[in-house]
Design a protein around this motif. Structure first.
Motif, mmCIF file in Angstrom:
data_model
loop_
_atom_site.group_PDB
_atom_site.id
_atom_site.type_symbol
_atom_site.label_atom_id
_atom_site.label_comp_id
_atom_site.label_asym_id
_atom_site.label_seq_id
_atom_site.Cartn_x
_atom_site.Cartn_y
_atom_site.Cartn_z
ATOM 1 N N THR A 179 41.237 42.355 25.725
ATOM 2 C CA THR A 179 42.357 42.785 26.565
ATOM 3 C C THR A 179 41.906 43.028 27.997
ATOM 4 O O THR A 179 42.570 42.593 28.949
ATOM 5 N N ILE A 180 40.783 43.692 28.162
ATOM 6 C CA ILE A 180 40.258 43.935 29.511
ATOM 7 C C ILE A 180 39.876 42.625 30.178
ATOM 8 O O ILE A 180 40.170 42.399 31.360
ATOM 9 N N SER A 181 39.252 41.726 29.425
ATOM 10 C CA SER A 181 38.869 40.429 29.974
ATOM 11 C C SER A 181 40.095 39.620 30.404
ATOM 12 O O SER A 181 40.097 39.004 31.474
ATOM 13 N N ALA A 182 41.131 39.635 29.577
ATOM 14 C CA ALA A 182 42.356 38.910 29.929
ATOM 15 C C ALA A 182 43.022 39.533 31.147
ATOM 16 O O ALA A 182 43.562 38.818 32.009
ATOM 17 N N GLY A 183 42.984 40.852 31.246
ATOM 18 C CA GLY A 183 43.566 41.523 32.414
ATOM 19 C C GLY A 183 42.824 41.190 33.682
ATOM 20 O O GLY A 183 43.442 40.944 34.733
ATOM 21 N N ILE A 184 41.505 41.169 33.625
ATOM 22 C CA ILE A 184 40.709 40.814 34.802
ATOM 23 C C ILE A 184 40.964 39.367 35.195
ATOM 24 O O ILE A 184 41.117 39.046 36.385
ATOM 25 N N ASN A 185 41.024 38.490 34.212
ATOM 26 C CA ASN A 185 41.299 37.081 34.480
ATOM 27 C C ASN A 185 42.683 36.908 35.105
ATOM 28 O O ASN A 185 42.869 36.119 36.030
ATOM 29 N N TYR A 186 43.671 37.646 34.619
ATOM 30 C CA TYR A 186 45.033 37.577 35.165
ATOM 31 C C TYR A 186 45.057 38.052 36.607
ATOM 32 O O TYR A 186 45.699 37.443 37.462
ATOM 33 N N LEU A 187 44.330 39.138 36.902
ATOM 34 C CA LEU A 187 44.302 39.659 38.254
ATOM 35 C C LEU A 187 43.593 38.694 39.208
ATOM 36 O O LEU A 187 43.982 38.580 40.378
ATOM 37 N N LYS A 188 42.567 37.994 38.745
ATOM 38 C CA LYS A 188 41.877 37.024 39.585
ATOM 39 C C LYS A 188 42.795 35.841 39.922
ATOM 40 O O LYS A 188 42.787 35.340 41.043
ATOM 41 N N GLU A 189 43.565 35.384 38.928
ATOM 42 C CA GLU A 189 44.457 34.252 39.155
ATOM 43 C C GLU A 189 45.651 34.641 40.008
ATOM 44 O O GLU A 189 46.191 33.811 40.725
ATOM 45 N N ALA A 190 46.080 35.876 39.945
ATOM 46 C CA ALA A 190 47.249 36.328 40.688
ATOM 47 C C ALA A 190 46.935 36.460 42.181
ATOM 48 O O ALA A 190 47.823 36.322 43.015
ATOM 49 N N SER A 191 45.692 36.716 42.509
ATOM 50 C CA SER A 191 45.370 36.901 43.925
ATOM 51 C C SER A 191 44.846 35.671 44.592
ATOM 52 O O SER A 191 44.910 34.594 44.227
#
Length: 94
Positions: A82-94
């Motif tokens: 979950t943390i890994s997916a959240g970090i990946n999502y935040l990287k793609e969003a910015s």
């Protein structure tokens, strides 16, 4: 000289003395249902303290601990993913 104090159960008789809640916790932990394995493992540990038979208590505690370990490992893996997916999502969003 050794003295025989009491006959110890073996085989199926020994398995029948193990707490079914501990076995259920272990099985659910192996399958990956940590939401049920962890509470059942704690219940089995608590129930094993009131057991009078030392061998059954030790076996039940060991299986309950394995159930808790498996359950908490599932929780750790889900949390890490979950943390890994959240970090990946935040990287793609910015």
């Amino acid at each position: 000289m050794s003295t025989i104090t009491e006959a110890q159960p073996v085989g199926l008789a020994r398995l029948r003395q193990i707490d079914p809640v501990a076995v259920l916790s272990f099985a659910l932990g192996i399958v990956g249902l940590a939401i049920a394995a962890v509470p059942l493992g704690h219940v089995a540990l608590h129930r094993s303290t009131s057991r009078k038979d030392n061998i059954a208590r030790t076996d039940s505690r060991l299986i309950a601990v394995f159930g808790l370990i498996a359950g908490y490992m599932v929780v750790a893996v889900v949390l890490a993913l979950t943390i890994s997916a959240g970090i990946n999502y935040l990287k793609e969003a910015s």
